[in-house]
Scaffold this motif. Sequence first.
Motif, PDB file in Angstrom:
ATOM      1  N   GLY A   3      12.884 -36.367 -71.002  1.00  8.99           N
ATOM      2  CA  GLY A   3      12.653 -35.426 -72.081  1.00  8.99           C
ATOM      3  C   GLY A   3      11.787 -34.266 -71.643  1.00  8.99           C
ATOM      4  N   SER A   4      11.684 -33.276 -72.502  1.00  8.19           N
ATOM      5  CA  SER A   4      10.862 -32.111 -72.188  1.00  8.19           C
ATOM      6  C   SER A   4       9.810 -31.932 -73.263  1.00  8.19           C
ATOM      7  N   ILE A   5       8.575 -31.740 -72.819  1.00  6.85           N
ATOM      8  CA  ILE A   5       7.456 -31.453 -73.704  1.00  6.85           C
ATOM      9  C   ILE A   5       6.718 -30.274 -73.101  1.00  6.85           C
ATOM     10  N   THR A   6       6.468 -29.252 -73.880  1.00 12.72           N
ATOM     11  CA  THR A   6       5.723 -28.105 -73.378  1.00 12.72           C
ATOM     12  C   THR A   6       4.236 -28.447 -73.379  1.00 12.72           C
ATOM     13  N   PRO A   7       3.584 -28.406 -72.215  1.00 20.88           N
ATOM     14  CA  PRO A   7       2.162 -28.753 -72.170  1.00 20.88           C
ATOM     15  C   PRO A   7       1.333 -27.806 -73.026  1.00 20.88           C
ATOM     16  N   SER A   8       0.393 -28.365 -73.783  1.00 19.13           N
ATOM     17  CA  SER A   8      -0.502 -27.551 -74.586  1.00 19.13           C
ATOM     18  C   SER A   8      -1.661 -27.062 -73.729  1.00 19.13           C
ATOM     19  N   PRO A   9      -2.315 -25.970 -74.115  1.00 21.18           N
ATOM     20  CA  PRO A   9      -3.491 -25.514 -73.358  1.00 21.18           C
ATOM     21  C   PRO A   9      -4.569 -26.587 -73.258  1.00 21.18           C
ATOM     22  N   ALA A  10      -4.776 -27.350 -74.341  1.00 17.07           N
ATOM     23  CA  ALA A  10      -5.802 -28.397 -74.305  1.00 17.07           C
ATOM     24  C   ALA A  10      -5.448 -29.464 -73.280  1.00 17.07           C
ATOM     25  N   GLY A  11      -4.155 -29.825 -73.217  1.00 16.57           N
ATOM     26  CA  GLY A  11      -3.732 -30.817 -72.242  1.00 16.57           C
ATOM     27  C   GLY A  11      -3.904 -30.330 -70.823  1.00 16.57           C
ATOM     28  N   ASP A  13      -6.020 -28.052 -69.766  1.00  8.71           N
ATOM     29  CA  ASP A  13      -7.451 -27.997 -69.454  1.00  8.71           C
ATOM     30  C   ASP A  13      -7.957 -29.360 -68.997  1.00  8.71           C
ATOM     31  N   LEU A  14      -7.479 -30.420 -69.647  1.00  3.82           N
ATOM     32  CA  LEU A  14      -7.894 -31.760 -69.251  1.00  3.82           C
ATOM     33  C   LEU A  14      -7.340 -32.137 -67.891  1.00  3.82           C
ATOM     34  N   VAL A  15      -6.111 -31.715 -67.606  1.00  2.90           N
ATOM     35  CA  VAL A  15      -5.542 -31.966 -66.284  1.00  2.90           C
ATOM     36  C   VAL A  15      -6.416 -31.320 -65.213  1.00  2.90           C
ATOM     37  N   VAL A  36      -9.876 -37.667 -71.591  1.00  7.33           N
ATOM     38  CA  VAL A  36      -8.621 -38.178 -71.045  1.00  7.33           C
ATOM     39  C   VAL A  36      -8.136 -39.390 -71.841  1.00  7.33           C
ATOM     40  N   TYR A  37      -9.072 -40.113 -72.447  1.00  6.27           N
ATOM     41  CA  TYR A  37      -8.728 -41.305 -73.224  1.00  6.27           C
ATOM     42  C   TYR A  37      -8.493 -41.008 -74.709  1.00  6.27           C
ATOM     43  N   THR A  38      -8.933 -39.860 -75.173  1.00  6.91           N
ATOM     44  CA  THR A  38      -8.903 -39.588 -76.619  1.00  6.91           C
ATOM     45  C   THR A  38      -7.971 -38.452 -77.019  1.00  6.91           C
ATOM     46  N   SER A  39      -7.449 -37.708 -76.050  1.00  3.08           N
ATOM     47  CA  SER A  39      -6.681 -36.500 -76.341  1.00  3.08           C
ATOM     48  C   SER A  39      -5.204 -36.801 -76.557  1.00  3.08           C
ATOM     49  N   GLU A  40      -4.682 -36.386 -77.711  1.00  2.00           N
ATOM     50  CA  GLU A  40      -3.248 -36.493 -77.973  1.00  2.00           C
ATOM     51  C   GLU A  40      -2.457 -35.602 -77.019  1.00  2.00           C
ATOM     52  N   ALA A  41      -3.028 -34.454 -76.666  1.00  3.23           N
ATOM     53  CA  ALA A  41      -2.339 -33.542 -75.752  1.00  3.23           C
ATOM     54  C   ALA A  41      -2.177 -34.170 -74.372  1.00  3.23           C
ATOM     55  N   ALA A 373      -7.051 -42.850 -61.094  1.00  3.51           N
ATOM     56  CA  ALA A 373      -7.326 -41.506 -61.605  1.00  3.51           C
ATOM     57  C   ALA A 373      -6.596 -40.450 -60.768  1.00  3.51           C
ATOM     58  N   ARG A 374      -6.597 -40.633 -59.457  1.00  2.59           N
ATOM     59  CA  ARG A 374      -5.901 -39.674 -58.593  1.00  2.59           C
ATOM     60  C   ARG A 374      -4.384 -39.739 -58.801  1.00  2.59           C
ATOM     61  N   TYR A 375      -3.868 -40.928 -59.034  1.00  2.00           N
ATOM     62  CA  TYR A 375      -2.440 -41.059 -59.363  1.00  2.00           C
ATOM     63  C   TYR A 375      -2.110 -40.238 -60.604  1.00  2.00           C
ATOM     64  N   LEU A 376      -2.888 -40.412 -61.674  1.00  2.00           N
ATOM     65  CA  LEU A 376      -2.629 -39.669 -62.902  1.00  2.00           C
ATOM     66  C   LEU A 376      -2.768 -38.169 -62.679  1.00  2.00           C
ATOM     67  N   ALA A 377      -3.795 -37.774 -61.935  1.00  2.00           N
ATOM     68  CA  ALA A 377      -4.021 -36.343 -61.692  1.00  2.00           C
ATOM     69  C   ALA A 377      -2.839 -35.720 -60.956  1.00  2.00           C
ATOM     70  N   GLN A 378      -2.211 -36.503 -60.087  1.00  3.27           N
ATOM     71  CA  GLN A 378      -1.046 -35.990 -59.342  1.00  3.27           C
ATOM     72  C   GLN A 378       0.214 -35.946 -60.180  1.00  3.27           C
ATOM     73  N   ARG A 379       0.334 -36.866 -61.158  1.00  2.00           N
ATOM     74  CA  ARG A 379       1.579 -36.975 -61.915  1.00  2.00           C
ATOM     75  C   ARG A 379       1.639 -36.036 -63.120  1.00  2.00           C
ATOM     76  N   VAL A 380       0.552 -35.951 -63.893  1.00  2.00           N
ATOM     77  CA  VAL A 380       0.620 -35.196 -65.146  1.00  2.00           C
ATOM     78  C   VAL A 380       0.676 -33.698 -64.858  1.00  2.00           C
ATOM     79  N   ALA A 381       1.505 -33.014 -65.640  1.00  2.00           N
ATOM     80  CA  ALA A 381       1.693 -31.565 -65.490  1.00  2.00           C
ATOM     81  C   ALA A 381       2.005 -31.198 -64.053  1.00  2.00           C
ATOM     82  N   SER A 382       2.900 -32.005 -63.434  1.00  2.00           N
ATOM     83  CA  SER A 382       3.208 -31.798 -62.015  1.00  2.00           C
ATOM     84  C   SER A 382       4.231 -30.709 -61.804  1.00  2.00           C
TER      85      SER A 382
END
Length: 383
Positions: A3-11, A13-15, A36-41, A373-382
Amino acid sequence: MVGSITPSPAGLDLVHALRANCERPFEDARSMPPEVYTSEAFLALERRDVFRREWLCLGRASALAKHGDYLTGTIDDQPVVVLRDAGGELRAFSNVCLHRMSVLLEGRGNVRRIVCPYHAWNYTLDGSLAGAPLMDRQAGFCKDQYKLPAVRCETWQGWVYVTLNDKAPPVHAHLADLTQLIEPYGMTDYVETFYEEHVWDTNWKILAENFMESYHLPMLHRATVGPHSKLEEMECPPGLPAFNYHWITKEASLPIGNAHPDNTRLKDHWRRTTALLAIYPNHLITLTPGYFWYLILQPRGVDRVHIRFGGGLAPEFIDDPKAGEYMATLKALLDDVNAEDRRGVEAVFRGVHAPLAKPGHLSHLERPNYDFARYLAQRVASD
């Protein structure tokens, strides 16, 4: 097929904050930012870039021993059913009726056909539409045009994995390094003897991280396994791209924690070594010479996690006359340990909302958390 989701600015920023945090060397590593644990974005990015693209475990193949045996799960919002077909092969399909889109099957069980609970459209075990009541009165209807969409399904070490990603490498190639590490255990032949599902009030990553480190054992589990847990016995090597792990070598407090006398696969210290495996993103396994137990996590929002919890025995202990006694003792212990873990991870989730919460330094025993944490940092908004 993602699927496709357009990343939000808040998301985003957390990345960036997470990536900056992960740039620290391990000797100066900190826990992940609380948002990172509380953000819906951020969860939206995890759903798009992790859960819709990775291989996800749904359970043990041994739970699907007979023709028509099935188990259900989800890949993000996509319901999936895995079943043993009439030819003995494992298949996975979209678990959504092709008529008015009701979910077809729930939980686990055995069926001769997949019957929709809404209008009784029914499908064979290869996904073909077999019957649709009264639809012969509609001239434009042809049942041969209907077949449940297939989902990629493969097995590894006795586990069933699924993915929506047509480009993902085969799961055995994805986990080849882990196979090499744990091959002597013979996990493929371990037999599941219990299975449950739960929902806890915490973020899925908090529970995953709790499993990944044994630093908390002496304190959080002081009424159960804590007194038997010696931190100096634990080894936490650097993780690999698809997983992290750590070892504990000791004389077990339960007879099934060490290798059975009939076990000829494991030699020397391996007969006393427990492997704690975190297969990204959400499959967590404690593998001992005599038994295993596991968690499979699925986020239900930022504040709840669905848990598949199961376990069982190595084949030598399955064949032991005391197998029932051993399993009952293990299950009672795991239930107590889970109750302690639930209190711990729900307390952490309350804490990460605090205005003054901030990441602290990780201990040398939390190397798996750093790698996660490094795995997630590499995967999200890749993209």
